[in-house]
Design a protein around this motif. Structure first.
Motif, mmCIF file in Angstrom:
data_model
loop_
_atom_site.group_PDB
_atom_site.id
_atom_site.type_symbol
_atom_site.label_atom_id
_atom_site.label_comp_id
_atom_site.label_asym_id
_atom_site.label_seq_id
_atom_site.Cartn_x
_atom_site.Cartn_y
_atom_site.Cartn_z
ATOM 1 N N ALA A 291 5.898 7.252 5.219
ATOM 2 C CA ALA A 291 4.737 8.133 5.349
ATOM 3 C C ALA A 291 3.520 7.482 4.690
ATOM 4 N N PHE A 292 2.349 7.632 5.360
ATOM 5 C CA PHE A 292 1.135 6.936 4.932
ATOM 6 C C PHE A 292 -0.073 7.855 5.113
ATOM 7 N N PHE A 293 -1.140 7.555 4.364
ATOM 8 C CA PHE A 293 -2.370 8.338 4.482
ATOM 9 C C PHE A 293 -3.563 7.399 4.563
ATOM 10 N N PHE A 294 -4.648 7.930 5.130
ATOM 11 C CA PHE A 294 -5.920 7.204 5.163
ATOM 12 C C PHE A 294 -7.038 8.238 5.154
ATOM 13 N N VAL A 295 -8.055 8.033 4.302
ATOM 14 C CA VAL A 295 -9.209 8.937 4.233
ATOM 15 C C VAL A 295 -10.484 8.107 4.189
ATOM 16 N N THR A 296 -11.540 8.665 4.725
ATOM 17 C CA THR A 296 -12.844 8.025 4.642
ATOM 18 C C THR A 296 -13.922 9.088 4.683
ATOM 19 N N GLY A 297 -15.032 8.803 4.019
ATOM 20 C CA GLY A 297 -16.202 9.677 4.043
ATOM 21 C C GLY A 297 -17.468 8.842 4.035
ATOM 22 N N GLU A 298 -18.504 9.344 4.676
ATOM 23 C CA GLU A 298 -19.746 8.579 4.756
ATOM 24 C C GLU A 298 -20.936 9.539 4.828
ATOM 25 N N TRP A 345 3.669 9.791 9.696
ATOM 26 C CA TRP A 345 5.027 9.989 9.174
ATOM 27 C C TRP A 345 6.029 9.457 10.194
ATOM 28 N N GLN A 346 6.784 8.440 9.775
ATOM 29 C CA GLN A 346 7.858 7.910 10.603
ATOM 30 C C GLN A 346 9.100 8.743 10.307
ATOM 31 N N ILE A 347 9.303 9.788 11.121
ATOM 32 C CA ILE A 347 10.394 10.734 10.861
ATOM 33 C C ILE A 347 11.738 10.039 10.970
ATOM 34 N N THR A 348 11.931 9.280 12.012
ATOM 35 C CA THR A 348 13.103 8.423 12.207
ATOM 36 C C THR A 348 12.583 7.105 12.765
ATOM 37 N N PRO A 349 13.424 6.078 12.879
ATOM 38 C CA PRO A 349 12.941 4.839 13.492
ATOM 39 C C PRO A 349 12.392 5.043 14.908
ATOM 40 N N GLU A 350 12.807 6.135 15.556
ATOM 41 C CA GLU A 350 12.341 6.387 16.928
ATOM 42 C C GLU A 350 11.156 7.345 16.994
ATOM 43 N N ASP A 351 10.933 8.137 15.939
ATOM 44 C CA ASP A 351 9.960 9.225 15.999
ATOM 45 C C ASP A 351 8.810 8.981 15.023
ATOM 46 N N ASN A 352 7.613 9.240 15.502
ATOM 47 C CA ASN A 352 6.441 9.117 14.647
ATOM 48 C C ASN A 352 5.531 10.318 14.868
ATOM 49 N N LEU A 353 4.966 10.808 13.782
ATOM 50 C CA LEU A 353 4.036 11.932 13.827
ATOM 51 C C LEU A 353 2.726 11.514 13.167
ATOM 52 N N THR A 354 1.616 11.794 13.836
ATOM 53 C CA THR A 354 0.282 11.514 13.296
ATOM 54 C C THR A 354 -0.546 12.793 13.327
ATOM 55 N N VAL A 355 -1.203 13.104 12.213
ATOM 56 C CA VAL A 355 -2.104 14.246 12.131
ATOM 57 C C VAL A 355 -3.452 13.731 11.636
#
Length: 982
Positions: A291-298, A345-355
């Motif tokens: 699981a990973f995150f990324f944020v940005t503001g400008e 979020w890489q739920i399983t090696p086959e599944d990925n979720l992005t929000v």
């Protein structure tokens, strides 16, 4: 059946969404593919090889087995760096590293050596197996190229066959700003992470965010696959950044002001200017390898001035008649904030979720453009907030089976107030058309909710890579009617004999018609005589001193419902495509798409089926031939619907002498209640109506292309021919003009129309077309420290329409659109664009290393423009006639040249901390590129109307002379900044 089709599509899309395996990601519109085969040193294929694909940054990996014929695929991979490993019994392991770009297919042939041979690491370049014309701005180029105001949409200008919109600035009804293959800039499609990001009202861009959040930027100018739709022009495809296994962050800031800028050549001095732009980013793991995150503001703050060049003579005339505005340097400000948060979020090696959630907010005190001959009273203050929530899911099985789903919710609130209560006044003065008062589209309120569901299934079977799916896009917009609220009047040269004066009566210039104090005694005497006779001609008409009143032949005013109008619109689509490998060197792309759109108050149709076919042939290892043909449809825009929704508005169009009555009122316009003064009831022929044609077929283009690409070392050469035929394009015209003009203008308006029972009828009809032919020569080089591309396009574009805004209609004979067939306003005969990033790191000396130089150079030949007479020469009820019967768009503007450069140096260059200083120069050579100029050339001796002071000709086309220049694009501006990464 036509009624039930949308429900069938909705149920199918919903079923695919609900019953697909848990966990999804991004599709081919946001990803790439690695494919190839495994063989031994003799070339024999090796089946059953274990293939492992590892994403270097995140540690996420997938595993497949090569088939009996040695082939393998890794589908739907996010762009980035990958390590490919091959393991087979009796052979040494093999590793190859691949840099995968958006929308590309890396063709990787793995050669396994017998046991005892060491690993080999190679880098493989991207290759594309599709026939579309695409330009990819990669992750290393995005922060390095000089992009003015860091507006990532400007990356599109670095691609071939894309040019800036040649329409005047549109303000509240802005376009996307980019024309592909000379098609309307309102009919493109911009997607972010595979989801819609278009303003359904006008065809502009809905939400923006920091350039720092863009991972890769793709421009597809034509021939896009059936997965893409709702575009007659081009596709702009953006994917956002994600975090990885390493914590990273950055701080950046940029500054420019008037002291760092040159003086604009068309202004007497250097107006004040300040711009600040700053922001931050952060990203990393929430759960390593999972699981990973990324944020940005400008934030962007601009304080600047625009110069209004209206002459003192016109300004004094306006003041004498109760209209107040300022000339010279006028200040205004713009401010905006953006933010983006993304989680993967890489739920399983086959599944990925992005929000993803992103926000945009803006305040602009000069949203409707002003300057030059347009006063600041024309503008308004915009307040905008934009919220977007996107969810992307993907399931990828080891059997090359892919299920993708996406969801979007967006809410956009825009409120634009008017600076001036009106009315809007336009005077065809000697220097050109001067405009002051209120814009016709203000004030404006718009509240839009957007929902989108997308799902698709992809699978590989033998030589076939198939994909099918669909989506539902719902746009629910509430808008306060934006068109023609308040009064408007155009003052042109007028013949007093035509107004009822005795034969031989003099004429008045446009400025004399507006300002009574400028009239001669003879003109005043004739006007007094005309005024005394009006009660006899029109019983009940008041006795008015015409000699001291403004005289216009045309006054119109809208009376609107103060409550917002709601327009729901739903678009359904289904698509299927198949990528067939006919031969190792031949691939066939087949696709078909069905689109159906339903919106309130529009004539229904049965939708549109758009087939597409493309062939990719590689006769030699370094030579690729691509060809394709297809049909492409556009999305409906709701601006025309808001204009014609019944019972929301009533508009009067008053000819002389009724046109002078509003100027007797205290505010120089009719009361907002809509009551006509003096108890006079206007006749039906004084009305203004908007309507759709009875049939409204779907607008579409036919696109065909043929290209050759050759790879010589690290350089890719290409030649592309494109043909685009626009059919059934939606636009607007008056279908009830005066066709039987008489001596009396009022009698012509009442009795001389095509349908004498009605007034002006503006009809939206899918009745227009366009033609585009273009040849593009391109080169792209990626080697060592230099990455660059260049393209030259020779093209010709012809059409018979401009846009659907009433203020842009310039039909000489609206009932005969064949007379309008001419060079398109978007025509750019010659266009050269070059961009590159060059790392200057050739010296070991401390002060001569760690530099990066980048540039964007654009050269565009002169663009077409339309000459206007400013008077109604053919007496058909408008003032859009061209001098001396000239054709449409027979003028040509000066050529456009611009060079932007960026020089950066890393002052601190450590592994975990870097500090970079940046200097950017936009329009480095300070060229005066003309943005606005006077287009009106009234008759020399009205009412004869046979002689006009036309500009000189060059090459058979009229040129814009310097005395007609009114506004220019910004002069040289230098910006300094820094970037700190850690």
């Amino acid at each position: 059946m036509a009624v039930r089709v949308p429900w069938i599509i909705s149920l199918l899309v919903l079923a695919l969404w609900l019953f697909s395996p848990v966990g999804y990601a991004q599709s081919g519109s946001t990803t790439g593919t690695i494919t190839g085969r495994v063989c031994d040193a003799s070339g024999a294929v090796i089946g059953g090889t274990e293939m492992v694909c590892l994403q270097v940054g995140t540690g996420i990996q997938r595993t497949v087995q090569s088939r009996e014929d040695g082939t393998y695929e890794f589908l739907n991979l996010p762009p980035g760096d990958y390590e490919l490993r091959a393991r087979a019994a009796g052979f040494e392991d093999r590793r190859q590293t691949i840099r995968l770009s958006l929308g590309t297919t890396a063709l990787v042939v793995i050669t396994l050596a017998t046991a005892g041979t060491t690993d080999v690491i190679e880098v493989v370049a991207d290759a594309r197996n599709a026939a579309e014309s695409a330009t990819n701005i990669r992750q290393n180029e995005i922060p390095a190229l000089p992009i003015n105001r860091r507006d990532f949409l400007q990356f599109a200008i670095t691609a071939a066959r894309t040019v800036p919109d040649n329409l005047p600035d549109q303000g509240a009804t802005a376009t996307s700003g980019i024309s592909f293959n000379a098609q309307s800039p309102r009919l493109n499609n911009l997607t972010i992470d595979g989801l819609d990001n278009n303003d359904a009202t006008s065809g502009s861009i809905r939400s923006t965010f920091s350039q720092e959040a863009v991972r890769e930027f793709q421009v597809v100018s034509d021939g896009y696959s059936a997965e893409f739709g709702r575009a007659l022009g081009g596709i702009i495809n953006i994917i956002t950044k994600s975090g990885d296994n390493q914590f990273r962050g950055s701080l950046f800031g940029f500054f420019r002001n008037a002291a760092l800028s040159a003086r604009e050549s068309l202004t007497p001095g250097k107006p004040p200017f300040e711009q600040y732009q700053y922001g931050l980013t952060a990203g990393g793991p929430l759960w390593r390898n999972r699981a990973f995150f990324f944020v940005t503001g400008e934030r962007l703050n601009i304080r600047q001035n625009t110069v209004v060049t209206i002459s003192d003579t016109v300004r004094a005339a306006a003041l004498r008649n109760g209209f107040r505005f300022e000339t010279g340097s006028i200040p205004f400000s713009t401010g905006g904030s953006t933010a983006l948060v993304r989680g993967d979020w890489q739920i399983t090696p086959e599944d990925n979720l992005t929000v993803r959630y992103n926000y945009g907010g803006q305040v602009n005190t000069a949203f409707e453009p002003f300057g030059g001959l347009t006063a600041s009273t024309f503008t308004g203050e915009q307040r905008l907030t934009d919220h977007n929530l996107a969810v992307n899911n993907t399931f990828v099985s080891q059997q090359a089976f892919v299920v993708e789903s996406r969801f979007l919710y967006s809410t956009r609130l825009q409120d634009i107030g008017a600076t001036d209560p009106g009315p809007r006044i336009a005077i065809n003065a000697p220097e050109g058309q001067v405009i002051f008062g209120k814009s016709l589209v203000l004030p404006q309120f718009r509240d839009t909710q957007t929902y989108q569901f997308f799902t698709s299934v992809g699978l590989v079977r033998g030589r076939h890579q198939m994909k099918f799916g669909g989506d539902v896009l719902r746009v629910d917009s509430r808008q306060r009617q934006p068109a023609s609220e308040g009064g408007q009047a155009i003052f042109s040269a007028v013949s007093l004999a035509a107004l009822g004066g005795p034969p031989g009566s003099p004429s008045m210039s446009a400025l004399q018609a507006f300002d009574p104090t400028l009239r001669t005694p003879q003109q005043q005497a004739v006007l007094a005589l005309i005024g005394a006779g009006l009660p006899n001609r029109f019983p009940g008409f008041p006795v008015l001193p015409l000699d001291v009143l403004p005289i216009t032949n045309d006054y119109r005013q809208g009376f609107l419902d103060p409550q917002p109008t709601r327009i729901p619109q739903t678009a359904w689509s289904l698509f299927a495509l198949d990528d067939v490998s006919l031969h190792p060197a031949v691939r066939l792309n087949l696709g078909v798409r069905y689109d159906l759109i339903r919106a309130r108050s529009t004539p229904e149709n049965k939708g549109f089926v758009s087939p597409r076919i493309a062939l990719v042939w590689q006769p030699l290892q370094k030579l690729t031939v691509r060809s394709g043909y297809g049909l492409f449809t556009a999305s409906n825009l709701t601006f025309p619907i808001f204009t014609i929704v019944p019972l929301t508005r009533r508009t009067l169009v008053l000819p002389f002498p009724f046109s002078i009555l509003p100027f007797t009122q205290p505010n120089r316009q009719l009361p907002p209640s809509g009551d006509f003064p003096f108890g006079i009831q206007p006749v039906p022929q004084f009305g203004l109506e908007f309507q759709f044609a009875r049939r409204l077929p779907v607008s579409y283009t036919q696109q065909a292309s043929l290209s050759l690409e050759s790879q010589l070392g690290s350089t890719l050469f290409s030649v592309v021919y494109n043909y685009v035929r626009g059919n059934r394009i939606l636009s607007l015209r008056n279908i009830n003009p005066v066709v039987r003009p008489g001596v009396d203008p009022l009698d012509s308006v009442i009795n001389g129309r095509l349908d004498p029972r009605r007034g002006t009828v503006n009809e939206y009809a899918a009745a227009y077309d366009s033609y585009y032919h273009g040849v593009t020569f391109g080169v792209e080089r990626r080697v060592g420290r230099f990455t660059g591309r260049a393209s030259y396009t020779l093209s010709k574009a012809i059409d018979n329409y401009v846009d659907f805004r009433t203020s842009l209609q310039e039909f000489a004979e609206p009932l005969d659109v064949r007379q309008e067939r001419a060079l398109s306003i978007q025509d750019a005969r010659h266009r050269l664009v070059m961009s590159g990033v060059w790392k200057l790191d050739y010296s070991k000396h401390l002060l001569l290393r760690d530099y990066t130089l980048s540039y964007i150079f654009t050269a565009v030949s002169g663009r077409p423009w339309n000459l206007l007479a400013g008077v109604d020469l053919n007496r058909n009820g408008d003032a859009n006639d061209r001098p001396a019967g000239l054709g449409r768009n027979v003028g040509v503007t000066p050529a456009f040249y611009n060079l932007d450069v960026r020089l950066a140096r890393r002052c601190i260059n450590r592994d975990r901390f870097k500090l970079e200083g940046i200097v950017e120069a936009f329009n480095l050579f300070n060229r005066t590129n003309v943005r606005e100029f006077g287009r009106t050339f009234p008759p020399v001796n009205p009412p004869l109307n046979t002689e006009f002071n036309l500009p000189p000709r060059r090459g058979g086309r009229f040129i814009v002379t310097p005395d007609r220049y009114r506004r220019a694009f910004p002069p040289r501006q230098i910006q300094v900044g820094f970037r700190m990464t850690f």
